[in-house]
Scaffold this active site. Structure first.
Site, PDB file in Angstrom:
ATOM      1  N   CYS A  20     142.487  77.426 -90.843  1.00 19.92           N
ATOM      2  CA  CYS A  20     142.576  75.985 -90.617  1.00 19.92           C
ATOM      3  C   CYS A  20     141.903  75.144 -91.690  1.00 19.92           C
ATOM      4  O   CYS A  20     141.955  73.922 -91.636  1.00 19.92           O
ATOM      5  CB  CYS A  20     141.928  75.650 -89.274  1.00 19.92           C
ATOM      6  SG  CYS A  20     143.035  76.025 -87.934  1.00 19.92           S
ATOM      7  N   ASP A  21     141.242  75.798 -92.627  1.00 17.32           N
ATOM      8  CA  ASP A  21     140.465  75.066 -93.627  1.00 17.32           C
ATOM      9  C   ASP A  21     141.330  74.673 -94.827  1.00 17.32           C
ATOM     10  O   ASP A  21     142.050  75.526 -95.393  1.00 17.32           O
ATOM     11  CB  ASP A  21     139.318  75.981 -94.087  1.00 17.32           C
ATOM     12  CG  ASP A  21     138.352  75.259 -95.005  1.00 17.32           C
ATOM     13  OD1 ASP A  21     138.608  74.090 -95.365  1.00 17.32           O
ATOM     14  OD2 ASP A  21     137.340  75.872 -95.371  1.00 17.32           O
TER      15      ASP A  21
END
Ligand code: PLP
Length: 399
Positions: free
Chosen positions: A341-342
């Site tokens: 998700c980064d």
């Protein structure tokens, strides 16, 4: 030489189909070729493979069978080597041969020293407090003193963290001698992926000066088993495949041999701790395209491995790996994202920075495979499970 009829790209795709992705394929025959190349060009230099580069047990066993010794830098690495080579020793040599291992981390935890003590290990030190610790917790050790040497231009700098200064070196030898230790020799590391060979030449001259200064004090450094002084020239040997125009190992080796012969006597036992040189070009990663989108007017792919996984080498090892398609087709600039998700988890950004180029691929479909070569060193070794994504599987080829 690869076997006739062997198609590397077909084999890689077959493995990806069978095993799923991400999968790291390690070509053990390439590891053997690298080992032979090192030996051929630096004859008489005993190889202590730096396990941290790629701790796959098959790599450890393969190199042991080739005649390698090992550089370990933690207790788990020590046990990994021990567990994997003990049973390979011939029957008459079931006692483990401890001079097959150097514990090359200059700063050790106390419990590590306790565990090493029964094995009379060869350990590296570079400061006075470490000497005290070793005396108290591992008095059976043989010592190698690590010197601080120039790391100019190397991809990974180590000299800011390790190595005794030239000013301290003699005092550290004298102190070790007074404490009843044998200082068996000197070591250094010129920085990893060292393409500036001057670093090696300056390091060798420094070692010669320290050997001489000790001699003048009446202390002859020497290996207690062979009577010869150890000169440990460390790692740093560059991988040519990372970038076009990288200097050839053969040139470095020829210069090293000449300088060693010119400035050291025959009583020297030269050892080296190559890591990436032996394994980098033996590892190919295969990933799948798991998502596709248009971002900022450009095609962007999401793949099932990224900076928190096998591409962690782009963060910690400062290398860039090029993702390629298994099929031809007109290429286009693209962005390639890892699975987490980064936003930082971007394998190939869409940028104009020549140091950090974007991806360039034919239009990919979901589920298609991509591969990246020269990923055998400092990649999976530093990967994490961040966001719950599993590490790449490892498959070793022995063709
Ligand atoms: C003490 C020591 N020896 C050997 C190596 C291996 O270096 P390379 O992979 O550059 O050959 C390293 C890498 O960090 C190291 O710290």
């Amino acid at each position: 030489m690869e076997k006739e009829g062997y198609n590397r790209l077909e084999t890689l795709q077959k493995i990806a189909h069978q095993q799923g992705t991400p999968v790291m394929v390690i070509d053990l025959e390439q590891v053997r070729r690298n080992y032979r190349r090192f030996q051929k060009n630096l004859p008489g230099v005993q190889i202590y493979y730096a396990v941290k580069a790629n701790p796959a047990p098959e790599v450890v066993r393969t190199l042991y069978q080739m005649g390698a010794s090992f550089d370990v830098a933690s207790l788990p690495e020590f046990h990994l080597v021990r567990d994997n080579i003990k049973h390979l020793l011939p029957q008459e040599q079931q006692e483990f041969i401890w001079d097959k291992i150097i514990y090359a981390h200059p700063v050790k935890m106390i419990n590590t020293l306790h565990e090493l003590e029964p094995f009379k290990p060869l350990v590296v030190y570079d400061n006075f407090d470490e000497l005290e610790k070793i005396k108290k917790h591992c008095p059976s050790a043989g010592l190698v003193l690590r010197l601080e040497v120039p790391n100019e231009g190397s991809a990974v700098n180590l000299s800011s963290k390790f190595g005794a200064s030239q000013e301290d070196a003699l005092a550290l030898i004298v102190k070790a001698n007074e404490a009843g230790f044998t200082v068996e020799g000197l070591s250094f590391h010129v920085g990893s992926q060292c393409t500036n060979f001057t670093n090696y030449h300056q390091a060798l001259s420094l070692c010669a000066a320290v050997f001489e200064a000790a001699e003048e004090k009446g202390i002859t450094l020497g290996n207690s088993r062979t009577g010869r002084r150890i000169l440990d020239i460390g790692g740093g040997f560059p991988v040519e495949e990372y970038s076009a125009g990288a200097p050839r190992f053969e040139v470095l080796a020829e210069n090293l041999l000449k300088q060693i012969q010119a400035i050291f006597s025959e009583e020297i036992e030269v050892i080296a701790e190559p890591g990436r040189f032996l394994v980098a070009n033996a590892g190919t990663l295969i990933v799948s395209v798991i998502g596709r989108a248009f971002r900022h007017g450009k095609i962007a792919y999401y793949i099932d491995d990224g900076l928190y996984g096998t591409f962690s080498g782009q963060v910690f090892d400062h290398q860039l790996y090029t993702l390629k398609s298994f099929r031809d087709g007109p290429g286009e600039i693209c962005t390639i994202f890892g699975p987490t998700c980064d936003g930082f988890d971007t394998v190939s950004p869409n940028t104009n920075d020549p140091q950090y180029p974007p991806g360039y691929l034919p239009r990919m479909e979901l589920g298609e495979f991509l591969y990246a070569e020269n990923m055998g060193a400092y990649t999976l070794a530093s990967a994490s499970n961040f966001n719950g994504f599993p590490l790449a599987k490892v498959v070793c080829l022995n063709h």
